[in-house]
Each structure stands twice: as structure tokens, then as C-alpha cells.
Design a protein around this motif. Sequence first.
Motif, short mmCIF file in Angstrom:
data_model
loop_
_atom_site.label_atom_id
_atom_site.label_comp_id
_atom_site.label_asym_id
_atom_site.label_seq_id
_atom_site.Cartn_x
_atom_site.Cartn_y
_atom_site.Cartn_z
N HIS A 110 0.81 -1.21 0.00
CA HIS A 110 0.00 0.00 0.00
C HIS A 110 0.86 1.28 0.00
O HIS A 110 0.55 2.24 -0.71
CB HIS A 110 -0.91 -0.03 1.24
N HIS A 114 1.27 4.58 -2.54
CA HIS A 114 1.25 6.02 -2.21
C HIS A 114 2.51 6.69 -2.75
O HIS A 114 2.45 7.75 -3.38
CB HIS A 114 1.18 6.23 -0.70
N ASP A 312 -6.45 7.21 -0.44
CA ASP A 312 -6.39 5.86 -0.99
C ASP A 312 -7.12 5.77 -2.33
O ASP A 312 -8.23 6.30 -2.48
CB ASP A 312 -7.01 4.88 0.01
#
Length: 340
Positions: A110, A114, A312
Motif C-alpha cells: 500500500h 502512495h 487511498d
Amino acid sequence: MTCVLAIESSCDDAGLAVFSSATGILYESTQSQLNLHRRYGGVVPGLAVREHLRSIPLLLENLQESRNVAEIDCLAVTTGPGLAASLSMGIQAAQALAAAWQKPLHGVHHLRGHLLSAWIPLFEKEPATFLSRYPNFLPQLALLVSGGHTLLLELDAHWSVQVLAATVDDAAGEALDKGAKLLGLPYPGGPEIEKKAFGANPHAYDFPRAFAKAEDRKFSFSGLKTSLRYLLEKIPDENFPAQQADLCASYQKTVVETLCHKTRQVFSEKRFASLALSGGVAANGLLRAEMEALAREFSIPLLQPYLRHAGDNAAMIAFAALVDPSHTQASPLLEASWRL
Ligand code: KG4
Ligand code: ZN
């Protein structure tokens, strides 16, 4: 040309995106659960999962109505870190699609998503020349600031990542969320503090800044939140409304300056070819402006995500799998803690 379909469901948002190596983002959609969790003052994992069960099939249905899925070459999915139950919703959907379509599936970290989200505008400017242009921006010093993480990272010429500084307690976004709660503002607090701070006096209050010395390669925000609590206890209730905006502006300024101060210290010790900003807090206007000023001071470019990709989203997961497949997992498993 390669075309990736990505699913992101690490926390409370479900996202779906299709990214082409030839043209960039072909499709993206995010189902936000903000209104569902707001009344509880934070993300409720059980509710998030229930909502993902409903929204991921819906996102897929909408995608199939607007695009020909035969163009997809491979799939990507966030495998961690995040809420285990939320992550597994996306992973199961991606596994099922990969099996049905007989396509490879990449597990993506994750935070790598980003980190690389800051590169998407550069890629989309001219996809055909990206491979020859990207080495000019490496090594990169990247500030990744989200609700769960505050990191200064070095991204090297091989897309490998080294952690240069991390928070020892609260993340920057968490400090804003907790501070906002104390200041009587709804969740998530970062954007609420930013709105309230607009036009107010950021010098009205002086808050402590932890680990200000150059040798301290870490961040800490829990003391800041505590000092806000003590300060609020001293302000009579009847005076609070008149001071709320100045408190927000001063608190926000302290968080932003703490982040930029450490970025400057790390930069002064090593040369980097570019600076990057990413994560949910990267939507903050003051932080963007201060990082832009830092990049000008260092005479290097600043890469930052489109505003819609600060939080997100699935486009960043698709992009990470596309430009850097060597750092993905070939058989995605749920990864509660996975080294960047
Ligand atoms: O990256 P993200 O969407 O989720 C995580 O992976 O954590 O980040 C969420 C964080 C929250 O703490 C939220 O308050 C913060 O990003 N945030 C902001 C702004 N928009 C979102 N913080 C400051 N200013 C904003 N405009
Ligand atoms: Zn995130």
C-alpha cells in the motif's frame, strides 16, 4: 502495451482502476465510506468490510459496463498494510478475477502505491518517454504522510526504498485527526482543520516540536496532541469559539513545519535529484505550498500526486505494478506487516 486492473481496499475506501502503459489511466472509480464512519469518529472495521462486500462487485459491474475487460493483461491488488478484513475483500475479488480470466496477479504494498502515486502526473505527461525520463528524478527524497504513516524515504535508481525517518508514535494524519477531535471538529480531521484554519492566525499559539535536532531521524506527534489538550483545558468555554480558528491554524502550521524541517535536514546531508510528497495529508494546501518552496530552495523538482490520488485509490496500485513489477508479490497473500 500492458494494461493493469487494480483493486484497493486496505481501509475504508474501495477503489478500482485500469492503467495502460501506453496512455495512462483509462478508468478509475472510488467508493468512499466517509459518511458511514463519520458518525463514529473513526473507521469501524466491521462496517468497512460489510460495505466492501457491497461496493467491490458494484465497482466491477460499472467497469464492465464502460470498458471491454478483454484489454486487461494482468491484475494488481493491495495486500498490506491495512485492516486485514478490508484487505482480504479486495484480495479475494482479485484472485477470483485472475483465476476466471487466467491472468497474472501482483500483490502491491500500500505504501509503495502512495509513494509512486506522486509519479503518475509525470508519467501521464508523456507515457512514451517515461522510461527514458524517470532516472533524472532518482534518487528521490519522498515524504509520505497518511493517517497511519509518516515516513521520509529514499527511492533509489532501482525503485528500492530505504526508510530515512519514521514516526515513533502518532502519524501526521493521526495527529490532525486527534487534534481535530479535541477542537470539536468531525472525522477525518485533517481537511476540517485545514478549512477552519483558512484566513486565521497561525502564529497565535506556540506548540512544541519534537525531534528538531538534525541527528534525530524520527518524528513524534503525540506530545503535540497532548499540549493541545492542556492548552484547551485552560481556555474558558465561552472564549473557545473565538479562538478555534487560530488554534487550528497554529496546530496545522506546527505539523507542516515539523514535516518540512526534517525534510530539509535530511536533504542537506545528501543530494537527491527530486523531492516527492504523497499520502492523504498531501492534500493539505499548506503542506503542498511549503514542499514546493523547499523544492525551489533546493533547485530540484517536486513530484506530487493529483489531488484525487493523495488519499487511498486504485490507480496508484495499478501504476506501482506497471512501473515496478519487481517489487510486487507474484502470489498475493495478506500481508499485515510487509517491509517496503
Ligand atoms: O492516505 P490516507 O487516505 O489513508 C491512510 O492510508 O491512512 O490518509 C488519510 C489521512 C487522514 O488522517 C486525513 O485527516 C488526512 O489524510 N487528510 C488531510 C487532508 N485530507 C486528508 N490532512 C490534512 N489536510 C487535508 N486536506
Ligand atoms: Zn493510504
